[in-house]
Design an enzyme around this catalytic site. Structure first.
Site, PDB file in Angstrom:
ATOM      1  N   ASN A  33      39.131   6.172  17.745  1.00 46.55           N
ATOM      2  CA  ASN A  33      39.356   5.614  16.414  1.00 46.55           C
ATOM      3  C   ASN A  33      40.389   6.500  15.716  1.00 46.55           C
ATOM      4  OD1 ASN A  33      39.237   4.721  13.788  1.00 46.55           O
ATOM      5  ND2 ASN A  33      37.119   5.358  13.432  1.00 46.55           N
ATOM      6  N   TRP A  34      41.598   6.015  15.663  1.00 46.33           N
ATOM      7  CA  TRP A  34      42.691   6.839  15.123  1.00 46.33           C
ATOM      8  C   TRP A  34      42.704   6.884  13.601  1.00 46.33           C
ATOM      9  CZ3 TRP A  34      47.571   5.429  18.566  1.00 46.33           C
ATOM     10  CH2 TRP A  34      47.262   5.702  19.904  1.00 46.33           C
ATOM     11  N   LYS A  35      41.887   6.063  12.980  1.00 45.13           N
ATOM     12  CA  LYS A  35      41.792   6.034  11.513  1.00 45.13           C
ATOM     13  C   LYS A  35      43.188   5.897  10.878  1.00 45.13           C
ATOM     14  CE  LYS A  35      37.487   8.531  11.889  1.00 45.13           C
ATOM     15  NZ  LYS A  35      36.536   9.488  11.357  1.00 45.13           N
ATOM     16  N   SER A  83      32.169  13.960  15.768  1.00 46.84           N
ATOM     17  CA  SER A  83      32.657  15.243  16.298  1.00 46.84           C
ATOM     18  C   SER A  83      32.486  15.375  17.812  1.00 46.84           C
ATOM     19  CB  SER A  83      31.985  16.407  15.565  1.00 46.84           C
ATOM     20  OG  SER A  83      32.307  16.365  14.179  1.00 46.84           O
ATOM     21  N   GLY A 128      33.699  14.037  11.577  1.00 46.29           N
ATOM     22  CA  GLY A 128      34.798  14.856  11.080  1.00 46.29           C
ATOM     23  C   GLY A 128      34.363  16.218  10.556  1.00 46.29           C
ATOM     24  N   GLU A 174      26.557   6.555  14.619  1.00 45.78           N
ATOM     25  CA  GLU A 174      27.374   7.631  14.071  1.00 45.78           C
ATOM     26  C   GLU A 174      26.677   8.252  12.864  1.00 45.78           C
ATOM     27  OE1 GLU A 174      31.722   7.270  15.250  1.00 45.78           O
ATOM     28  OE2 GLU A 174      31.493   6.068  13.451  1.00 45.78           O
ATOM     29  N   GLU A 178      33.030   5.069   7.020  1.00 43.80           N
ATOM     30  CA  GLU A 178      34.079   5.272   6.007  1.00 43.80           C
ATOM     31  C   GLU A 178      34.351   3.976   5.258  1.00 43.80           C
ATOM     32  OE1 GLU A 178      36.906   7.096   8.647  1.00 43.80           O
ATOM     33  OE2 GLU A 178      35.591   8.847   8.760  1.00 43.80           O
ATOM     34  N   HIS A 206      32.329   0.709  10.037  1.00 42.81           N
ATOM     35  CA  HIS A 206      32.415   2.171  10.116  1.00 42.81           C
ATOM     36  C   HIS A 206      31.922   2.776   8.798  1.00 42.81           C
ATOM     37  CE1 HIS A 206      34.106   6.193  10.324  1.00 42.81           C
ATOM     38  NE2 HIS A 206      34.112   6.033  11.634  1.00 42.81           N
ATOM     39  N   GLY A 216      36.864  10.235  16.928  1.00 40.30           N
ATOM     40  CA  GLY A 216      37.886  10.276  15.880  1.00 40.30           C
ATOM     41  C   GLY A 216      38.911  11.356  16.184  1.00 40.30           C
ATOM     42  N   GLY A 217      38.720  12.529  15.591  1.00 41.75           N
ATOM     43  CA  GLY A 217      39.686  13.632  15.680  1.00 41.75           C
ATOM     44  C   GLY A 217      40.191  13.918  17.087  1.00 41.75           C
TER      45      GLY A 217
HETATM   46  P1  PGA Z   1      35.142  12.294  14.495  1.00 44.19           P
HETATM   47  O1  PGA Z   1      35.080  10.764  13.997  1.00 44.19           O
HETATM   48  O2  PGA Z   1      35.123  12.261  15.999  1.00 44.19           O
HETATM   49  O3  PGA Z   1      36.429  12.835  13.943  1.00 44.19           O
HETATM   50  O4  PGA Z   1      33.936  12.972  13.934  1.00 44.19           O
HETATM   51  C1  PGA Z   1      34.244   9.843  14.632  1.00 44.19           C
HETATM   52  C2  PGA Z   1      34.316   8.502  13.934  1.00 44.19           C
HETATM   53  O5  PGA Z   1      34.399   8.446  12.711  1.00 44.19           O
HETATM   54  O6  PGA Z   1      34.314   7.454  14.608  1.00 44.19           O
END
Ligand code: PGA
Length: 253
Positions: free
Chosen positions: A9-11, A213, A173, A167, A97, A95, A234-235
């Site tokens: 997930n590149w956000k 994470s 993050g 999640e 967010e 998600h 994500g990251g």
């Molecule tokens: P993260 O994000 O790996 O940076 O914690 C995961 C996500 O939000 O899908």
């Protein structure tokens, strides 16, 4: 045996040019990988270009959101037919967010995933508690609410086409991963819940990713757990070597 699925997930990261560079590198790194579904979810603006790079490879394309109407006066939205047209196969829905910053609710998640399903896209539906909820011992209540609400009125056949992502918001993050035991506990709970909401075949066949994470270091212990079928990353998905390392460690044996 459920096939592992790793999605990046590149956000809100990467211009089209940067996205193409990243996916070109990733393509080379995962060329020989089998037995794992690999998905990248760039921002909308990069989908068209990335789609051409991943054509006829083992990398599938995903989007980060979808609107529930096909077309019309809905300024700023992107629909399932538009995504399909670009070769998108997966779409992240609900998600945390989006729930936290953009007013997403179980009801809107349900509308989005229905739209995705009706156009043959595979929704990756996210559920998970925040820190206050975990500390108040409300994790299972939140999961029950997210699953019950987001997956409302789906048939068992529709449900079988969905991927779930657990999640915990406090792990996203933050560098704070749930322990494999904490994640497994919730994944088991979700599977039991799906058995009640749908049937045991759904509960056993559905793939549940862990997200929060995930790194090349912690994926090994997470994926070893019987109810963890992959990761939403994500990251660590923003660099080809780390995402490729996660993918390569993700095969379920
Ligand atoms: P993260 O994000 O790996 O940076 O914690 C995961 C996500 O939000 O899908």
């Amino acid at each position: 045996m459920r096939k592992a699925i790793i999605a990046g997930n590149w956000k809100l990261n990467k211009t089209s040019r940067e996205a193409m560079t990243l996916v070109e590198e990733l393509k080379r790194e995962v060329l020989d990988v089998e037995g794992v579904d690999i998905v990248v979810c760039p921002p909308f603006t990069a989908l068209g270009d990335v789609s051409e790079v991943v054509l006829d490879t083992n990398i599938a394309l995903g989007a980060q959101n979808v609107y529930w109407q096909d077309s019309g006066a809905f300024t700023g939205e992107v629909s399932a037919p538009m995504l399909k047209d670009l070769g998108v196969r997966y779409v992240i829905v609900g998600h945390s967010e989006r729930r936290q910053y953009f007013g997403e609710t179980n009801e809107t998640v349900n509308k989005r995933l229905r739209a995705a399903l009706s156009h043959g896209l595979t929704p990756i539906v996210c559920v998970g508690e925040n820190l206050a909820e975990r500390e108040a011992n409300r994790t299972f209540d939140v999961i029950k609410d997210h699953c019950g609400g987001s997956l409302a009125n789906l048939t068992t056949d529709e449900m079988k086409k969905i991927v779930l992502a657990y999640e915990p918001v406090w792990a996203i993050g933050t560098g704070k991963t749930a322990t494999p035991e904490q994640a497994q506990e919730v994944h088991t709970y979700i599977r039991q819940l799906l058995g009640k909401l749908f049937d045991s075949e759904v509960a056993q066949s559905i793939r549940i990713q862990y997200g929060g994470s995930v790194t090349p270091e912690n994926i090994v212990a997470l994926i070893a757990k019987s109810d963890i079928d992959g990761a939403l990353v994500g990251g660590a998905s923003l660099k080809a070597p780390s995402f490729a390392a996660i993918v390569k460690s993700a095969r379920k044996n």
